[in-house]
Structures are given as C-alpha cells and as structure tokens.
Design an enzyme around this catalytic site. Sequence first.
Site, PDB file in Angstrom:
ATOM      1  N   LYS A 141      -8.799 -35.344 -43.502  1.00  0.00           N
ATOM      2  CA  LYS A 141      -8.007 -35.750 -44.671  1.00  0.00           C
ATOM      3  C   LYS A 141      -8.284 -34.826 -45.853  1.00  0.00           C
ATOM      4  O   LYS A 141      -9.295 -34.094 -45.840  1.00  0.00           O
ATOM      5  CB  LYS A 141      -8.351 -37.192 -45.034  1.00  0.00           C
ATOM      6  CG  LYS A 141      -9.817 -37.374 -45.378  1.00  0.00           C
ATOM      7  CD  LYS A 141     -10.223 -38.845 -45.360  1.00  0.00           C
ATOM      8  CE  LYS A 141     -11.676 -38.972 -45.781  1.00  0.00           C
ATOM      9  NZ  LYS A 141     -12.183 -40.341 -45.574  1.00  0.00           N
ATOM     10  N   ARG A 200     -12.317 -52.484 -48.444  1.00  0.00           N
ATOM     11  CA  ARG A 200     -11.406 -51.415 -48.817  1.00  0.00           C
ATOM     12  C   ARG A 200     -10.179 -51.628 -47.939  1.00  0.00           C
ATOM     13  O   ARG A 200      -9.520 -52.636 -48.085  1.00  0.00           O
ATOM     14  CB  ARG A 200     -12.123 -50.071 -48.588  1.00  0.00           C
ATOM     15  CG  ARG A 200     -11.831 -49.053 -49.637  1.00  0.00           C
ATOM     16  CD  ARG A 200     -12.676 -47.808 -49.475  1.00  0.00           C
ATOM     17  NE  ARG A 200     -12.567 -47.191 -48.152  1.00  0.00           N
ATOM     18  CZ  ARG A 200     -12.937 -45.955 -47.885  1.00  0.00           C
ATOM     19  NH1 ARG A 200     -13.443 -45.195 -48.838  1.00  0.00           N
ATOM     20  NH2 ARG A 200     -12.826 -45.445 -46.677  1.00  0.00           N
ATOM     21  N   TYR A 252     -16.519 -21.506 -75.792  1.00  0.00           N
ATOM     22  CA  TYR A 252     -16.082 -22.566 -76.705  1.00  0.00           C
ATOM     23  C   TYR A 252     -17.278 -23.294 -77.316  1.00  0.00           C
ATOM     24  O   TYR A 252     -18.233 -23.636 -76.612  1.00  0.00           O
ATOM     25  CB  TYR A 252     -15.222 -23.596 -75.961  1.00  0.00           C
ATOM     26  CG  TYR A 252     -13.802 -23.137 -75.714  1.00  0.00           C
ATOM     27  CD1 TYR A 252     -12.965 -22.756 -76.769  1.00  0.00           C
ATOM     28  CD2 TYR A 252     -13.291 -23.099 -74.426  1.00  0.00           C
ATOM     29  CE1 TYR A 252     -11.663 -22.361 -76.532  1.00  0.00           C
ATOM     30  CE2 TYR A 252     -11.981 -22.714 -74.178  1.00  0.00           C
ATOM     31  CZ  TYR A 252     -11.171 -22.338 -75.247  1.00  0.00           C
ATOM     32  OH  TYR A 252      -9.882 -21.945 -75.014  1.00  0.00           O
ATOM     33  N   MET A 259     -11.289 -23.578 -68.863  1.00  0.00           N
ATOM     34  CA  MET A 259     -10.310 -23.881 -67.812  1.00  0.00           C
ATOM     35  C   MET A 259     -10.312 -22.841 -66.701  1.00  0.00           C
ATOM     36  O   MET A 259     -10.267 -23.173 -65.521  1.00  0.00           O
ATOM     37  CB  MET A 259      -8.911 -23.996 -68.426  1.00  0.00           C
ATOM     38  CG  MET A 259      -7.877 -24.528 -67.437  1.00  0.00           C
ATOM     39  SD  MET A 259      -6.221 -24.623 -68.128  1.00  0.00           S
ATOM     40  CE  MET A 259      -6.415 -25.870 -69.378  1.00  0.00           C
TER      41      MET A 259
HETATM   42  C1  LIG Z   1     -13.359 -40.225 -44.809  1.00  0.00           C
HETATM   43  C2  LIG Z   1     -13.563 -41.136 -43.680  1.00  0.00           C
HETATM   44  C3  LIG Z   1     -14.475 -40.811 -42.658  1.00  0.00           C
HETATM   45  C4  LIG Z   1     -15.421 -39.635 -42.743  1.00  0.00           C
HETATM   46  O1  LIG Z   1     -16.506 -39.971 -43.551  1.00  0.00           O
HETATM   47  P1  LIG Z   1     -17.701 -38.962 -43.891  1.00  0.00           P
HETATM   48  O2  LIG Z   1     -18.622 -39.755 -44.734  1.00  0.00           O
HETATM   49  O3  LIG Z   1     -17.097 -37.811 -44.608  1.00  0.00           O
HETATM   50  O4  LIG Z   1     -18.308 -38.553 -42.593  1.00  0.00           O
HETATM   51  C5  LIG Z   1     -14.530 -41.652 -41.553  1.00  0.00           C
HETATM   52  N1  LIG Z   1     -13.754 -42.755 -41.477  1.00  0.00           N
HETATM   53  C6  LIG Z   1     -12.900 -43.120 -42.452  1.00  0.00           C
HETATM   54  C7  LIG Z   1     -12.095 -44.353 -42.307  1.00  0.00           C
HETATM   55  C8  LIG Z   1     -12.783 -42.337 -43.583  1.00  0.00           C
HETATM   56  O5  LIG Z   1     -11.943 -42.705 -44.570  1.00  0.00           O
END
Ligand SMILES: *Cc1c(COP(=O)(O)O)cnc(C)c1O
Length: 348
Positions: A40, A134, A250, A298
């Site tokens: 992701k 979550r 700055y 920036m």
């Molecule tokens: C991001 C995520 C992971 C990976 O987690 P890490 O701590 O980066 O290893 C695994 N499962 C779910 C559902 C996630 O959202």
Amino acid sequence: MLSPLPTAPLRLRLDAHALADNWRALDALSGAARAGAAVKADAYGLGAGRVVPVLAAAGCRDWFVAHWREVPDVIAHVSAASVAVLHGPLNDADVAFALATGVCPVLNSLPQVARWRAAGGGRCHVMVDTGINRLGLAMQDLSDPLLEHLDIDLCLSHLASADEDVPQNALQRDRFGEVRNMIGARRYSLANSAGIALGSAYHADLTRPGIGLYGGVARRELAGVVRSVARPEAALLQIRDLAPGDAVGYNATYVAPKAMRVGVVSLGYADGYLRCWSNLGVLRHENAKLPVIGRVSMDLAAVDLSQAPDLHEGDWLALDYDLPEASKNSGLSQYELLTLLHRRFSRL
Ligand SMILES: *Cc1c(COP(=O)(O)O)cnc(C)c1O
C-alpha cells in the site's frame, strides 16, 4: 517538441537485493506460514512498480494495497487474484472495479458484505476486528446470516501493539482463535512485520509484512534480520563561504561561530524532509558527516561542509536515513520516514 525532462535533484536508490533478502528472511521467520507483502501507499513510498517485481521474483504471492486506485501499479506485474484491497468496497464503483479486474476485496463490515453479495460476489477476503477497533467486522457480527455461504479465501485480523510486549497481543491472538472457529476460510492471517517476531502462535497461514520488507525494524528481534533498502540522496546546488556571525536560512536559527563553508542542498519539507530536521539532520558524503544547519525550508536545506571541503555543485549527498536511528532522532515513526519521501524523488 518538448525536450526530455531534466533529471530530478533528488533520487531514491532502492537496494533490490536487500529488499528480496528481507522478504526471504521474513518468510523464513514466518515458519509454516507464507509471507505476503503490504505494498500500500506505493510500497511505503518506494514505488510499487519497482518493489512488486523484485518481491515476486523472490517468491511472494500475496499482495495488500489499501486503495482501489493502488491496484493498477500492482497488477501490471502480478495476477489480479493475488491482490487484496484492504479498504474494501465502499460503493458500487468499487465493486464493479473488483469484478472487472479480478482483484479481491477485503470485506470489513456487514454493509460491505451485503454490497458484495448483491453484485454476485464470489471469492473475497474478510477482515475481523479483534481489538484494534479500526477496520473489520466486530466479533458479534460473525453469526450474521449474511456471512453464510460466502466464498472466503482469506480471513484476516490486524494486531494493534505487536511492536510492544503487552497483554493485548495474546488477547488478540486468542480472539483470532475464536474467529477461526466461527468463520470458514481457506486461509487465515494475523501478523504484520512485528507480529512475525511474536512467534508461531501468531503466524497462521499467511503473514503480511510491510515495514520490515523496506528495512524498518518493528521489534528488536528483527534488528539482525532485515536491512536497509532505501537510500535517499539530494544534489548540492550551491556552495557558500560564511564569515563569523553570518546567519543561515529562515529566521536565522543558525549563526556561524567561525568562517565556514556551507552547502545548499535540494532537500526540503515538500520532499518529505520535515522541519524537525532543522539543526538536527545529517547528510553524508562518503564518510564525511555534514550536519544540517539552520531551518529546513520547502525546497532547500543547508549543511556544514567542514568535513568535506572538496565538494562541488552538482555532487550528490546521502541522507542519514537508517530508519530506527532516524526515528529515534526525529520523533517520526519509521513508517512516516519512508512514506514521506515519496514526492519529488526520482527512483533508481
Ligand atoms: C499496513 C498493514 C500491514 C503491514 O504492517 P507493517 O507493520 O508495515 O508490517 C499488514 N496488515 C494490514 C491490515 C495493514 O494495514
């Protein structure tokens, strides 16, 4: 005709060997379970288009993205059926996209299950919340008739505190054991990177490392197991000679105590190098340490060139970006440090 776009003054080197080795190490540490990969957020900012082929060649077969729009970069390299979308189908367009591409939704709520069923459904994954509060079905949802005869490939849950030694880990593990008795699925999955290090009771059939693949050390047990993957570098744009008393940047937060040579680097908070590195960060050239002086702006930061007097405009400087160390120094998490670096870097 437009001439070719000049190269970026920022580059992110990816150590493909380290990346593949990290996956193999986490797969081995997962015991009887296989390791998948969380890719992701564009593979945590490293570029899914580069990361996915490397991990696929290493043997990875299961991929996790958060958004539907992250799917194309992944299925350009691996089969759609091996890709899971963690956020699940929020509307009919998401469902249509899943059906058209063949990627697998993670169903997180009864409305998502209903939406998937109404469209004819088929193979899916189901997330169950065992305590992080979550995403995921609540334990009390699991007896809902909507879940009957659902074709569930993977039943998953997510650990809230696997990077700590707290009772919540065993609590979630035990709840996941109950989930396994209530939900029929071909495979089960609980552990992220830190969860892999908690041992075989957390491994189930598939683990889902993310940060560990990219060189983050989620628990101390992983310190010798994974190694650094991302090497950010920035170009030196200009060199200036300061007289004692000259101020840098700055708000003049750094004042030269002596005559000194200073480098101005193409690196700023718009690149993900946040202002917290002002008068704190370090860049390197070979073995020379070049401390950041003054405020990060920036697009620019200044470094003290005392230890590297022979540098020239256009030379490349490496960011000191060992993730555990940089996290300790900056107060940013290892996850933030990686995903921040996304924007203007060209990826090598
Ligand atoms: C991001 C995520 C992971 C990976 O987690 P890490 O701590 O980066 O290893 C695994 N499962 C779910 C559902 C996630 O959202």
